[in-house]
Design an enzyme around this catalytic site. Structure first.
Site, PDB file in Angstrom:
ATOM      1  CE1 TYR A   4      49.499 -35.150 -95.044  1.00 25.48           C
ATOM      2  CE2 TYR A   4      50.249 -32.994 -95.789  1.00 25.48           C
ATOM      3  CZ  TYR A   4      50.074 -33.926 -94.777  1.00 25.48           C
ATOM      4  OH  TYR A   4      50.495 -33.632 -93.501  1.00 25.48           O
ATOM      5  NE  ARG A  36      53.031 -24.918 -98.874  1.00 21.15           N
ATOM      6  CZ  ARG A  36      53.324 -25.109 -97.588  1.00 21.15           C
ATOM      7  NH1 ARG A  36      52.691 -26.036 -96.897  1.00 21.15           N
ATOM      8  NH2 ARG A  36      54.237 -24.381 -96.986  1.00 21.15           N
ATOM      9  N   GLY A  39      55.605 -19.623 -92.098  1.00 25.25           N
ATOM     10  CA  GLY A  39      54.728 -20.526 -91.381  1.00 25.25           C
ATOM     11  C   GLY A  39      54.777 -20.328 -89.886  1.00 25.25           C
TER      12      GLY A  39
END
Length: 364
Positions: A180, A227, A317
């Site tokens: 991202y 992160r 996750g």
């Protein structure tokens, strides 16, 4: 139990966690109109409040930051109110919850932006897809951010962090991973700028450091995490042949800010841990505070890494999707339920809040 047990309490920047198991961010594409978390989200997160720490699904810091259909934001009053229902529900069960702050950059589609191109460090399209119009489509060609626009990106993250605290969160995680925007700036294959935000290792790390510094100054370094995914090819990122110098520099700078933690994807996101050579232990040695490890951990591997003193907290996750009581299942060696892939993205309660706890499942 000793203080090296996964199920023992942990002090995260003065915040007491019930255990060392973290619920990792998981995009589920279920936000309501206005990209507001709905009542189902409050149920979903409160069901998983036995995690030592919950990190929410990635949450965009502005309308420009959106890259997927029905993902929540944290930039309007209604979104803040929606998230407050979530944090209240988690806190009612004595859980701890951080918001993950997100700008997708080039991993987006023109249909989410009124026909306008997504933004990126450079006008290089990612070879990946996004979830839009109830299906998966190739991402759109981005445009390069003007230098004058970059301070606005930093301000969007700062404001979203303030909004997170207003919404009742215990802290925030800056999303600098998985291909991202902030990760795109780090990468030579996505960032070919020739100004202060491109070229050298120091320049490519500049935006992530500026964003983190702004967030930490707004809400406190002890409530700020970041992160990272040094070698993951997620979202069309092509890691360089040697990412070690870039991430060594970055982690040293983050350590200098005194933030609470770094949350590191070890290997390829959702894939092999040994995808590329990389010394993750070197990052841990360069960071004085909490190191959260993610990717491919099970109870045995987590326990051994904890005993070696190489990791402090462990993020799980997908196991949390079908196992709202994952902590208890791991603690008592109960078999894990398997998720339904058809209900991962979008929809309602099915595959979201209807996975039963082990004790309930045993009674059915």
């Amino acid at each position: 139990m000793t203080d090296t047990d996964l199920f023992s309490p942990y002090d995260l920047g003065g915040l007491t966690l019930a255990n060392r198991i973290v619920m990792a961010p998981l995009t589920r594409n279920r936000a309501a109109a206005g990209l507001v978390p709905n009542d189902l989200a409050a149920d979903y997160y409160s069901q998983r409040a036995s995690a030592g720490l919950i990190i929410t699904e990635a949450t965009q810091v502005s309308k420009q930051a959106q890259g997927y259909q029905d993902t929540p934001g944290l930039y309007t009053p209604d979104q803040i109110a929606g998230w407050h229902k979530v944090t209240d529900a988690v806190h009612a069960k004595e859980g701890r919850i951080f918001a993950q702050l997100w700008h997708v950059g080039r991993v987006s589609h023109v249909d989410l932006h009124g026909g306008e191109a997504p933004v990126a460090p450079s006008a290089i399209r990612a070879e990946t897809k996004t979830f839009v119009n109830n299906g998966f489509a190739d991402v759109s060609q981005p445009r390069s951010l003007d230098l004058e626009e970059i301070p606005g990106i930093v301000e969007d993250f700062r404001r979203a962090a303030a909004n997170a605290i207003e919404a009742g969160f215990d802290g925030v995680e800056v999303h600098g991973a998985n291909g991202y925007l902030l990760d795109q700036f780090l990468r030579e294959t996505a960032n070919v700028r020739t100004d202060a935000y491109g070229g050298s290792i120091e320049n490519r790390a500049r935006l992530l450091i500026e964003v983190t510094a702004a967030v930490a100054s707004e809400i406190g370094a002890q409530r700020t995490g970041v992160r990272l995914s040094p070698v993951s090819p997620a979202s069309g990122i092509v890691p360089a042949s040697d990412e070690q110098p870039q991430f060594n520099h970055l982690v040293e700078a983050l350590d200098g800010l005194g933030i609470a933690y770094i949350h590191v994807v070890e290997g390829a996101t959702g894939g092999p841990r040994d995808a590329r050579p990389f010394d993750f232990d070197a990052l841990r040695k360069k960071f004085r505070n909490t190191y959260i490890a993610n990717n491919g951990y099970d109870l045995e591997l987590a326990s051994s890494r904890l005993a070696e003193g190489k990791v402090d907290l462990f993020a799980f996750g997908r196991p949390f999707i079908a196992n709202p009581d994952l902590v208890e299942r791991l603690k008592n060696d109960v078999a894990l339920a398997q998720l339904d892939p058809a209900t991962l993205y979008g929809g309602g309660a099915k595959g979201y809040t209807d996975y039963p706890a082990a004790a309930v499942a045993a009674e059915v």
